[in-house]
Design a protein around this motif. Structure first.
Motif, PDB file in Angstrom:
ATOM      1  N   ALA A  16      48.287  19.447  -6.212  1.00 31.66           N
ATOM      2  CA  ALA A  16      48.592  18.449  -7.248  1.00 31.66           C
ATOM      3  C   ALA A  16      47.470  18.396  -8.272  1.00 31.66           C
ATOM      4  CB  ALA A  16      48.774  17.064  -6.625  1.00 31.66           C
ATOM      5  N   HIS A  17      47.722  17.588  -9.310  1.00 31.70           N
ATOM      6  CA  HIS A  17      46.708  17.219 -10.295  1.00 31.70           C
ATOM      7  C   HIS A  17      45.670  16.326  -9.613  1.00 31.70           C
ATOM      8  CE1 HIS A  17      45.439  16.393 -14.501  1.00 31.70           C
ATOM      9  NE2 HIS A  17      45.142  15.185 -14.042  1.00 31.70           N
ATOM     10  N   ILE A  18      44.467  16.287 -10.168  1.00 35.68           N
ATOM     11  CA  ILE A  18      43.424  15.432  -9.609  1.00 35.68           C
ATOM     12  C   ILE A  18      43.884  13.969  -9.614  1.00 35.68           C
ATOM     13  CG2 ILE A  18      42.245  15.127 -11.835  1.00 35.68           C
ATOM     14  CD1 ILE A  18      39.591  15.247 -10.254  1.00 35.68           C
ATOM     15  N   ASP A  19      43.598  13.273  -8.530  1.00 40.04           N
ATOM     16  CA  ASP A  19      43.887  11.842  -8.387  1.00 40.04           C
ATOM     17  C   ASP A  19      45.375  11.535  -8.260  1.00 40.04           C
ATOM     18  OD1 ASP A  19      42.801   9.294  -8.014  1.00 40.04           O
ATOM     19  OD2 ASP A  19      43.277   8.692 -10.060  1.00 40.04           O
ATOM     20  N   ALA A  20      46.185  12.526  -7.870  1.00 40.42           N
ATOM     21  CA  ALA A  20      47.608  12.241  -7.630  1.00 40.42           C
ATOM     22  C   ALA A  20      47.830  11.708  -6.220  1.00 40.42           C
ATOM     23  CB  ALA A  20      48.454  13.498  -7.847  1.00 40.42           C
ATOM     24  N   GLY A  21      46.830  11.885  -5.333  1.00 38.50           N
ATOM     25  CA  GLY A  21      46.935  11.346  -3.979  1.00 38.50           C
ATOM     26  C   GLY A  21      47.085  12.393  -2.896  1.00 38.50           C
ATOM     27  N   LYS A  22      46.579  13.615  -3.117  1.00 36.89           N
ATOM     28  CA  LYS A  22      46.708  14.687  -2.118  1.00 36.89           C
ATOM     29  C   LYS A  22      46.001  14.341  -0.810  1.00 36.89           C
ATOM     30  CE  LYS A  22      44.702  17.589  -4.713  1.00 36.89           C
ATOM     31  NZ  LYS A  22      44.516  16.551  -5.735  1.00 36.89           N
ATOM     32  N   THR A  23      44.725  14.007  -0.912  1.00 39.51           N
ATOM     33  CA  THR A  23      43.944  13.766   0.300  1.00 39.51           C
ATOM     34  C   THR A  23      44.411  12.495   1.007  1.00 39.51           C
ATOM     35  OG1 THR A  23      42.051  14.910  -0.668  1.00 39.51           O
ATOM     36  CG2 THR A  23      41.608  13.473   1.201  1.00 39.51           C
ATOM     37  N   THR A  24      44.762  11.455   0.247  1.00 45.48           N
ATOM     38  CA  THR A  24      45.282  10.229   0.854  1.00 45.48           C
ATOM     39  C   THR A  24      46.565  10.531   1.624  1.00 45.48           C
ATOM     40  OG1 THR A  24      44.319   8.868  -0.890  1.00 45.48           O
ATOM     41  CG2 THR A  24      46.123   7.905   0.372  1.00 45.48           C
ATOM     42  N   THR A  25      47.458  11.322   1.038  1.00 46.31           N
ATOM     43  CA  THR A  25      48.698  11.696   1.724  1.00 46.31           C
ATOM     44  C   THR A  25      48.400  12.491   2.990  1.00 46.31           C
ATOM     45  OG1 THR A  25      49.853  11.752  -0.405  1.00 46.31           O
ATOM     46  CG2 THR A  25      50.923  12.861   1.451  1.00 46.31           C
ATOM     47  N   THR A  26      47.445  13.426   2.900  1.00 49.32           N
ATOM     48  CA  THR A  26      47.081  14.225   4.074  1.00 49.32           C
ATOM     49  C   THR A  26      46.518  13.345   5.179  1.00 49.32           C
ATOM     50  OG1 THR A  26      46.558  16.068   2.592  1.00 49.32           O
ATOM     51  CG2 THR A  26      45.796  16.245   4.854  1.00 49.32           C
ATOM     52  N   GLU A  27      45.674  12.378   4.816  1.00 47.96           N
ATOM     53  CA  GLU A  27      45.115  11.461   5.817  1.00 47.96           C
ATOM     54  C   GLU A  27      46.230  10.695   6.521  1.00 47.96           C
ATOM     55  OE1 GLU A  27      41.699  10.846   6.642  1.00 47.96           O
ATOM     56  OE2 GLU A  27      41.383  12.698   5.524  1.00 47.96           O
ATOM     57  N   LYS A 265      53.603   4.112   2.758  1.00 46.92           N
ATOM     58  CA  LYS A 265      55.061   4.082   2.671  1.00 46.92           C
ATOM     59  C   LYS A 265      55.597   5.442   2.221  1.00 46.92           C
ATOM     60  CE  LYS A 265      55.495  -0.870   1.627  1.00 46.92           C
ATOM     61  NZ  LYS A 265      54.114  -1.257   1.927  1.00 46.92           N
ATOM     62  N   GLY A 266      56.517   5.977   3.016  1.00 46.89           N
ATOM     63  CA  GLY A 266      57.221   7.196   2.624  1.00 46.89           C
ATOM     64  C   GLY A 266      56.672   8.488   3.195  1.00 46.89           C
ATOM     65  N   VAL A 267      55.632   8.417   4.034  1.00 44.26           N
ATOM     66  CA  VAL A 267      55.002   9.654   4.511  1.00 44.26           C
ATOM     67  C   VAL A 267      55.804  10.294   5.645  1.00 44.26           C
ATOM     68  CG1 VAL A 267      52.917  10.635   5.548  1.00 44.26           C
ATOM     69  CG2 VAL A 267      52.728   8.906   3.749  1.00 44.26           C
ATOM     70  N   GLN A 268      56.341   9.486   6.555  1.00 45.24           N
ATOM     71  CA  GLN A 268      57.119  10.066   7.664  1.00 45.24           C
ATOM     72  C   GLN A 268      58.368  10.796   7.163  1.00 45.24           C
ATOM     73  OE1 GLN A 268      55.754   7.038   7.578  1.00 45.24           O
ATOM     74  NE2 GLN A 268      55.294   6.195   9.614  1.00 45.24           N
ATOM     75  N   PRO A 269      59.133  10.245   6.220  1.00 47.81           N
ATOM     76  CA  PRO A 269      60.250  11.032   5.671  1.00 47.81           C
ATOM     77  C   PRO A 269      59.798  12.319   4.975  1.00 47.81           C
ATOM     78  CG  PRO A 269      60.552   8.705   5.168  1.00 47.81           C
ATOM     79  CD  PRO A 269      59.177   8.843   5.745  1.00 47.81           C
TER      80      PRO A 269
END
Length: 688
Positions: A16-27, A265-269
């Motif tokens: 993704a673009h920087i600050d889109a939430g890649k690492t947060t989503t991975t965590e 919210k939305g990570v399991q789907p």
């Protein structure tokens, strides 16, 4: 692994673009799959995947990190990649070895410049993608607007599989259009539990209309589903899953999901979508390579019974175990302690240990097979892009191409001890990062290090000071200019030296002509009748290449030209490789002087997002920087300025933009192309 086991494997990247939430989503993925027992946060510097000090301090991902987790009996190997353009090489080498990708877009920002760049990289390697529209809780979040941008910019059909349940601060979860259910996540369990129930009446009509559009789109694109659609048969959940999967794997469409990773919210789907729609190693085409014995093209399928074929896609220096070589195993299997053949170097090496990586933590494993990603310890003389294989069945896989550095700094050690440490540290960093280059300026004797941008070099210099304890002085950034030629020229050049004994004689007739921008260097041997003996032609080429490393305008590398050796002569006694190499150098320099050479500079594609009241000040500043404004648009209530600006004019731009916009402006940029430097600027460069 058996074929049944391989079908349950997913090798994916988060891009993704920087600050889109890649690492947060991975965590969140690691937490919900049980790999972590406590969520890390990027803003707090506690994210497991951002393990480097520099990542924790800056709150950004700098180096790609690998990990493994399990979801519904599937093993998911994940690589979390950087979003900043300076670290694009990390994305490039990750996508080269991955089977699928999750592309994260900001629901407010939509398709941003670097997300466009990583999408193109994934397209280049034909990597199937799932889209996750993150930050649906933000003001201005627009799922349909983001999907439309994806359709328009990437010429792919977005398949919206979910709708948001609630908007902005009332965002509760998602409406699943495949199962026609609402999923509401529980705040008190940080999203670990959720309620699945009927779609609220207020959303039912919109959900039904979107479901109908989804089925119509699938029927339009997928022949198998079209039959069921035309026969008015009830199209069930599994039939929709299969159709979406077929279209995703064929790259004809991309599933679009939504959520808010930071609010859990939305990570399991999203994990369900990874399992349903992204490929296993069995679903991707067999890897192709060249048989080193026959020279013929061969393919290797993801099968442990085939001969070993693996690609080294990343190197990392670990303070405890030495150099870690990250491998993607395409075929065969290998055990710890086995010898492998490095087809790129023509050498044997021993895999001392095999490790499963979880960010910077390691776990020893005994063996690894086709379809897996692993780190190896003990390999000597190995580089990024090398192929490891069975010596009895040697194969050379396609390597990885990286962009050229565009910015340099001079670095000088403070003491003699620092000088020794600096040499060791630079060689290790250059081994890890193919876009980091080191050279010594012949005229000044300075050590110059080059990288992809200011932040890239800043991080590398910090690593020198902290990790390797090197005391050094660093110059201000220098632009990596290049030179090229504009006309075709032919020269006839002899190099003759007679010193009493055996002399030196080399005679070449060389033609230089320009290539299109980005065409690179090409050497053509057009001699006939042995005018230049075959054994001396490589020496002429070497001489041309060495001379081209320092151009005739300002000493920068000459690019985008063709050199044709079309005639010459030799001496039975005095001719040698050295003589023809020097003749090639002299011929090139003479021809380059006559071929109307000029200077090239890197141009940046710059995107600036500012409140409307500051547009005038920002445009005036860009004009003063030789910028060319391409477009002014609007996004989420702010103005978006797209421009081309020379790299030399944007050093320190972050500080200037903050000053012009009272800290409310943000920007991103990437190298787009090289352009001719105006003559007035050339004179300033030469006089500096």
């Amino acid at each position: 692994m058996s074929r049944d086991t391989l079908a349950m494997v997913r090798n994916i990247g988060i891009i993704a673009h920087i600050d889109a939430g890649k690492t947060t989503t991975t965590e969140r993925i690691l937490f919900y799959t049980g790999r972590l027992h406590r969520m890390g946060e990027v803003d707090e510097g506690t994210a497991v995947m951002d393990w480097m000090e520099q990542e924790q301090e800056r709150g950004i991902t700098i180096t790609s990190a690998a990990t493994t987790c399990f979801w519904k009996d599937h093993r998911i190997n994940i690589i979390d990649t950087p979003g900043h353009v300076d670290f694009t090489a990390e994305v490039e080498r990750s996508l080269r070895v991955l089977d699928g990708a999750v592309v994260i877009f900001c629901a407010e920002g939509g398709v941003e410049p670097q997300s466009e760049a990583v999408w193109r990289q994934a397209e280049h390697y034909r990597v199937p993608r799932v889209v996750f529209v993150n930050k649906m809780d933000r003001q201005g979040a627009d799922l349909f607007g983001c999907a439309e941008q994806i359709r328009r910019r990437f010429a792919v059909r977005p398949l919206i599989l979910q709708l948001p349940l609630g908007v902005r601060e009332n965002f509760q979860g998602v409406i699943d259009l495949v199962r026609m259910e609402a999923i509401a996540f529980h705040e008190e369990t940080r999203g670990a539990t959720y309620t699945v129930g009927p779609i609220p009446a207020a959303c039912a009509a919109e959900a039904a209309a979107c479901r109908e559009r989804l089925v119509e789109t699938l029927a339009e694109l997928d022949d198998e589903l079209l039959e069921s659609y035309l026969s008015d048969a009830r199209i069930g959940e599994e039939e929709l899953h299969r159709a979406v999967r077929r279209l995703t794997l064929s790259l004809r469409a991309v599933p679009v999901l939504c959520g808010a990773a930071f609010r859990n919210k939305g990570v399991q789907p999203l994990l369900d979508a990874v399992v349903h729609y992204l490929p296993s190693p069995l679903d991707v085409p067999p890897v192709k390579g060249i048989n080193l014995i026959t020279g013929a093209e061969e393919v290797r399928a993801a099968d442990p019974s085939e001969p070993l074929a693996a690609l080294v896609f990343k190197l990392m220096t670990d303070p405890y175990v030495g150099v870690l070589a990250f491998l993607r195993i395409y075929s065969g299997f290998v055990k710890a302690g086995n010898f492998v053949f490095n087809a790129s170097k023509g050498k044997r090496g021993r895999l001392g240990r095999l490790l499963k990586m979880h960010a910077n933590k390691r776990e020893d494993i005994g063996e690894v097979g086709a379809g897996d990603i692993v780190a190896a310890v003990g390999l000597k003389d190995v580089s990024t892009g090398d192929t490891l294989c069975d010596e009895a069945h040697p194969i050379l896989l396609e390597s990885i191409q990286f962009p050229e550095p565009v910015i340099s700094v001079a670095i000088e050690p403070r003491t003699r001890v620092d000088q020794v440490r600096l040499g060791v540290a630079l060689s290790k960093l250059a081994q890890e990062d193919p876009t980091f280059q080191v050279r010594v300026d012949e005229e000044t004797g300075q050590t110059l290090v080059s990288g992809m941008g200011e932040l890239h070099l800043e991080v590398l210099v910090e690593r020198l000071l902290r990790e390797f304890q090197v005391g050094a002085n660093v110059s201000r950034p220098l632009v990596a200019y290049k030179e090229t030629i504009s006309t075709k020229v032919e020269v006839d050049r002899k190099f003759v030296r007679q010193t009493g004994g055996r002399g030196l004689y080399g005679h070449v007739c060389l033609r230089l002509e320009p290539q299109p921008r980005g065409g690179g260097f090409e050497f053509v041997d057009a001699t006939v009748g042995g005018s230049v003996p075959r054994q001396f032609v490589p020496a002429v080429r070497q001489g041309v290449e060495e001379a081209a490393a320092r151009g005739v305008v300002a000493g920068y590398q000459v690019v985008d030209f063709r050199a044709t050796l079309f005639d010459g002569s030799s001496h039975a006694v005095d001719s040698s490789e050295l003589a023809f190499k020097i003749a090639g150098q002299l011929a090139f320099r003479e021809a380059a002087q006559e071929a109307e050479p000029f200077l090239l500079e890197p141009m940046m594609a710059l995107e600036v997002i500012v409140p409307g009241e500051f547009v005038g000040e920002v445009l005036g500043d860009l004009n003063s920087r030789r910028g060319k404004v391409r477009a002014i648009g609007e996004r989420a209530g702010a103005k978006v300025i797209e421009a081309h600006v020379p790299l030399a004019e944007v050093f320190g731009y972050a500080t200037v933009l903050r000053s012009l916009t009272q800290g409310r402006g943000v920007y991103s940029m990437r190298v787009e192309r090289y352009e001719r430097v105006p003559q007035g600027v050339v004179e300033a460069i030469l006089s500096a």
